[in-house]
Design a protein around this motif. Sequence first.
Motif, PDB file in Angstrom:
ATOM      1  N   ALA A 260       0.834  -1.209   0.000  1.00 44.75           N
ATOM      2  CA  ALA A 260       0.000   0.000   0.000  1.00 44.75           C
ATOM      3  C   ALA A 260       0.864   1.253   0.000  1.00 44.75           C
ATOM      4  N   ARG A 261       1.883   1.261   0.834  1.00 43.78           N
ATOM      5  CA  ARG A 261       2.785   2.435   0.891  1.00 43.78           C
ATOM      6  C   ARG A 261       3.468   2.645  -0.457  1.00 43.78           C
ATOM      7  N   GLY A 262       3.835   1.556  -1.117  1.00 42.89           N
ATOM      8  CA  GLY A 262       4.468   1.672  -2.428  1.00 42.89           C
ATOM      9  C   GLY A 262       3.519   2.251  -3.468  1.00 42.89           C
ATOM     10  N   ILE A 263       2.272   1.836  -3.436  1.00 44.95           N
ATOM     11  CA  ILE A 263       1.270   2.377  -4.365  1.00 44.95           C
ATOM     12  C   ILE A 263       1.078   3.868  -4.123  1.00 44.95           C
ATOM     13  N   ILE A 264       0.952   4.232  -2.854  1.00 47.58           N
ATOM     14  CA  ILE A 264       0.748   5.639  -2.499  1.00 47.58           C
ATOM     15  C   ILE A 264       1.929   6.484  -2.945  1.00 47.58           C
ATOM     16  N   ALA A 265       3.142   5.990  -2.682  1.00 47.51           N
ATOM     17  CA  ALA A 265       4.340   6.729  -3.076  1.00 47.51           C
ATOM     18  C   ALA A 265       4.438   6.877  -4.596  1.00 47.51           C
ATOM     19  N   ALA A 266       4.128   5.812  -5.330  1.00 53.23           N
ATOM     20  CA  ALA A 266       4.184   5.859  -6.783  1.00 53.23           C
ATOM     21  C   ALA A 266       3.127   6.819  -7.320  1.00 53.23           C
TER      22      ALA A 266
END
Length: 244
Positions: A232-238
């Motif tokens: 989830a954090r990776g999606i948000i950051a991307a």
Amino acid sequence: MATSAPKHVVFDVVGTCVSYDAIFEALETRLGERLREQCIKPKLLGYTWFEAAEREYTYLSISGRYIRFFDVFKSLFYRMLWMAGIEEPREFATDDDLAYILEQFMKLEARPGVAECFKLLREAGFTCWAFTAGDVNRVRGYFTNNGIDMPLENFMSCDSLGIGKPAPESYRPLLDRFGSEEAWFAAAHMWDVSAAKSTGFKGAYCTVWEKEPCIDLFGEMDVMASNFPDMARGIIAASEARKS
């Protein structure tokens, strides 16, 4: 005040948001001792049963004879015992054994971190969706039984389309619904994420189930993580990086 553009994450469910462990445990409970006497590991039998069912489900779908995954899975039970080396599958196990195992299909448990994953994404402005090869009532029950919110209107099933994943036509109705809005597909099956990505989704993959992503076969995904909160954090950051 300006509102941010809508953005979405579509999740596979069975094997991704919920684990197969209840089925493996049912095989252990009902047939474990008998299987080990034949040098068959219950979990490996369960894995091959799921994999074979996914293949036959897909083959039936692409040949124009769509059948619910649950029905395919049920039908293959005795064949899988035969393939595992049991000479007389219907003497080794019974329909009562099969009924017990299938009953546990209703009790699949959420993988660690799934609820936090949804919370993080929703707080960041994403709408979470569920796209499954299972029937909506059963699959929604997985979320309800595990205390995870997933509105009924945010479900889509291959059953309603009559087309199984990973056919490109199965993913496109959601993409068409989202239009030009940001759309991600998240799963713990690399074949699923890569197929969705090839149709136009951004791809997010969690290694919790398969461990090895086999990038040489499926390619790199936009986000890859070993657990759901980090995914989830990776999606948000991307997503934020796209805006900058």
